[in-house]
Design an enzyme around this catalytic site. Structure first.
Site, PDB file in Angstrom:
ATOM      1  N   SER A  41       0.831  -1.198   0.000  1.00 60.09           N
ATOM      2  CA  SER A  41       0.000   0.000   0.000  1.00 60.09           C
ATOM      3  C   SER A  41       0.867   1.250   0.000  1.00 60.09           C
ATOM      4  O   SER A  41       1.641   1.453  -0.930  1.00 60.09           O
ATOM      5  CB  SER A  41      -0.963  -0.063   1.188  1.00 60.09           C
ATOM      6  OG  SER A  41      -2.057   0.799   1.003  1.00 60.09           O
ATOM      7  N   HIS A  71      -7.331  -6.195   1.023  1.00 56.40           N
ATOM      8  CA  HIS A  71      -6.164  -5.323   0.879  1.00 56.40           C
ATOM      9  C   HIS A  71      -5.000  -5.776   1.752  1.00 56.40           C
ATOM     10  O   HIS A  71      -3.840  -5.655   1.357  1.00 56.40           O
ATOM     11  CB  HIS A  71      -6.578  -3.898   1.238  1.00 56.40           C
ATOM     12  CG  HIS A  71      -5.512  -2.881   1.042  1.00 56.40           C
ATOM     13  ND1 HIS A  71      -4.832  -2.725  -0.159  1.00 56.40           N
ATOM     14  CD2 HIS A  71      -4.991  -1.948   1.887  1.00 56.40           C
ATOM     15  CE1 HIS A  71      -3.950  -1.745  -0.044  1.00 56.40           C
ATOM     16  NE2 HIS A  71      -4.022  -1.260   1.180  1.00 56.40           N
TER      17      HIS A  71
END
Length: 252
Positions: A84, A233
């Site tokens: 990320s 995620h």
């Protein structure tokens, strides 16, 4: 800036960068296996974990923080992985210092712009009055009004620590709140990283999409994409064994 990091294992160096609101500790679930093969550097990026806080917070300063760490550790070339926000730091570093990166792994983030989507989390974190909070449960109760998912709250509250005066944030919450828009910035410029690059995507995540492939090829012409099924995620936390398998297959 001199970053905090944890060094584990032996073998070729593999540097891992966490995402927003995270820390080096997020990677212990996969470090146990990877440290058998690599010398791991689990890094706290600035304004996170046990690294220093600063009013400056953008990808350029985070790239220079990483370069300083590699220089201090006398690491001429490393395997580099980021998740990320850490993935954006890693991508920017590879574009600016390609000779320092032997292979690159990016976990569930693409080179494109991402609109700000953490406002509710930030509202919840800022709603916790640390001076008057007496317990972690009290903090969790406040945060639950903003973030109903227990797993997400547990992850966020890992950054809540104690000192002699009570609770404190390990993250630099005021600066992150003020400058959150910078986390989503797209990669820019004409540089390319021509080394092998692996994008790991969560099968249930929307962070990497078919429309991102053009940007991946533009900046990372030797890229490949692998999807980790049934993960969101935080794929390394949800499917650590599958992520380790892909890392080893790519790097060894």
């Amino acid at each position: 800036m001199e970053l905090n990091f944890k060094k584990l294992g032996s073998g070729k160096p593999l540097v891992i960068l966490h995402g927003l609101f995270g820390s080096a500790d997020n990677w212990f679930s996969i470090a146990r296996e990877l440290q058998k093969t690599f010398t791991l550097y689990l890094v706290d990026q600035r304004n996170h974990g046990d690294s220093p806080h600063s009013e400056e917070w953008n990808y350029q300063v985070m790239v220079e923080d990483l370069k300083e760490l590699l220089d201090d550790e006398k690491l001429d070339q490393v395997f580099l992985m980021g998740h990320s926000m850490g993935g954006k730091t890693a991508m920017n570093f590879a574009l600016q210092y390609p000779e320092r990166v032997e292979k690159l792994i990016i976990a569930d983030i693409a080179p494109r712009y991402y609109p700000v989507h953490h406002q509710t989390i930030l509202e919840g974190l800022n709603a916790i009055d640390l001076k008057n909070t007496k317990s972690r449960k009290e903090a969790d109760d406040i945060l639950s009004s903003y973030v109903p998912e227990l797993g997400t709250r547990q992850f966020l509250l890992k950054s809540l620590s104690r000192d002699s005066d009570g609770f404190v944030w390990k993250i630099n919450l005021p600066v992150i709140t003020e400058k959150i828009n910078q986390v989503g910035e797209a990669l820019a410029g004409e540089n390319q990283y021509e080394g092998p690059t692996l994008f790991l995507a969560g099968g249930n995540s929307n962070y990497i999409q078919q429309s991102d492939l053009g940007d991946m090829e533009k900046f990372f012409p030797k890229y490949e994409v692998e999807f980790i099924s049934d993960t969101g995620h935080w794929l390394h936390a949800e499917k650590p064994e599958a992520v380790v398998k892909e890392i080893q297959k790519f790097l060894l």
